[in-house]
Design a protein around this motif. Structure first.
Motif, short mmCIF file in Angstrom:
data_model
loop_
_atom_site.label_atom_id
_atom_site.label_comp_id
_atom_site.label_asym_id
_atom_site.label_seq_id
_atom_site.Cartn_x
_atom_site.Cartn_y
_atom_site.Cartn_z
N ARG A 57 12.16 3.96 -5.30
CA ARG A 57 12.61 2.78 -4.53
C ARG A 57 13.07 3.21 -3.14
NH1 ARG A 57 14.16 -1.84 -8.06
NH2 ARG A 57 13.67 -1.12 -10.15
N PHE A 58 13.90 4.25 -3.11
CA PHE A 58 14.42 4.74 -1.84
C PHE A 58 13.28 5.18 -0.93
CE2 PHE A 58 15.88 8.21 0.88
CZ PHE A 58 16.90 7.58 1.57
N THR A 59 12.34 5.93 -1.47
CA THR A 59 11.19 6.40 -0.70
C THR A 59 10.39 5.23 -0.17
OG1 THR A 59 11.06 8.41 -2.04
CG2 THR A 59 9.08 7.79 -0.80
N ILE A 71 16.44 -2.47 7.17
CA ILE A 71 16.23 -3.39 6.04
C ILE A 71 17.55 -3.81 5.39
CG2 ILE A 71 13.89 -2.59 5.59
CD1 ILE A 71 15.02 -0.97 3.25
N GLU A 72 18.66 -3.26 5.89
CA GLU A 72 19.97 -3.67 5.40
C GLU A 72 20.69 -4.57 6.41
OE1 GLU A 72 22.14 -0.21 4.22
OE2 GLU A 72 20.56 0.44 2.85
N ARG A 132 0.83 -1.21 0.00
CA ARG A 132 0.00 0.00 0.00
C ARG A 132 0.86 1.26 0.00
NH1 ARG A 132 -5.13 -1.14 3.96
NH2 ARG A 132 -5.77 -3.07 2.97
N LEU A 133 2.09 1.13 0.47
CA LEU A 133 3.01 2.27 0.49
C LEU A 133 3.45 2.69 -0.91
CD1 LEU A 133 5.26 1.15 3.50
CD2 LEU A 133 3.41 2.85 3.52
N LEU A 134 3.20 1.85 -1.89
CA LEU A 134 3.56 2.17 -3.28
C LEU A 134 2.59 3.14 -3.94
CD1 LEU A 134 4.67 -1.24 -4.84
CD2 LEU A 134 6.05 0.81 -4.55
N SER A 158 10.95 0.76 6.22
CA SER A 158 11.85 0.75 7.37
C SER A 158 11.25 1.50 8.55
CB SER A 158 13.19 1.38 6.96
OG SER A 158 14.08 1.35 8.03
N CYS A 159 10.66 2.65 8.27
CA CYS A 159 10.04 3.45 9.35
C CYS A 159 8.80 2.76 9.90
CB CYS A 159 9.66 4.83 8.83
SG CYS A 159 11.09 5.89 8.56
N MET A 160 7.96 2.23 9.01
CA MET A 160 6.72 1.60 9.45
C MET A 160 6.99 0.39 10.35
SD MET A 160 3.66 -0.08 7.21
CE MET A 160 2.65 1.37 7.00
#
Length: 164
Positions: free
Chosen positions: A85-87, A100-101, A24-26, A93-95
């Motif tokens: 992609r970065f966004t 994620i790395e 959904r973030l997309l 990562s925030c959610m």
């Protein structure tokens, strides 16, 4: 009382459920077609995790993130820009409050690629292209990934055929 009313029919979130929610973030970053393709790839990778008992001890959210990262490798930069992609990854990562790395995510990514390379889908695929990972290293040769004819991807077919 609530659990008795539900007859204890409660389930923890699964990796595929995390994928569906994170996708959904997309919204607004890509076209619906690209979002659908990325979701299909990510769901395919989550389903591969079911075939290996070592994933049982892993958090469903981490499996989902690793699946999404692998799926992103299947999407062309023309379809999803580096900035988008970065966004997208920053929002994930925030959610989830997750790095994620991290090594955990990277290990799961590698195991999912290995599961794919050892799958029947890898042997019969003939449509989409993804970068293959073997033994933790990127193999520069492109491999084909056809989600639509996957013997494993049950989720993709249920999404395509479910009434809306």
């Amino acid at each position: 009382i609530l659990l008795r009313a539900l007859k204890w029919h409660v389930h923890p979130p699964t990796p595929d459920r995390f994928v569906q929610e994170l996708m959904r973030l997309l919204t607004g970053l890509v076209t619906p077609e690209v979002a659908k393709a990325l979701t299909a790839y990510a769901l395919f990778f989550t389903e591969l995790s079911v075939c290996d008992c070592s994933f049982i001890t892993k958090k469903p959210s981490v499996i989902a993130v690793a699946s999404i990262l692998n799926a992103l490798e299947c999407i062309d930069l023309f379809q999803l820009s580096t900035v988008s992609r970065f966004t997208f990854l920053q929002e994930i990562s925030c959610m989830l409050n997750m790095n994620i790395e991290s090594n955990d995510v990277k290990c799961i990514q590698t195991k999912l690629w290995e599961a794919y390379v050892n799958s029947e889908q890898y042997k019969i695929s003939n449509k989409k292209y993804c970068m293959a990972h073997t033994a933790g290293k990127i193999n520069s040769k492109r491999i084909k990934l056809n989600i639509e004819s996957s013997p494993v991807s049950v989720t993709y077919h249920s999404i395509r055929t479910s009434p809306r």
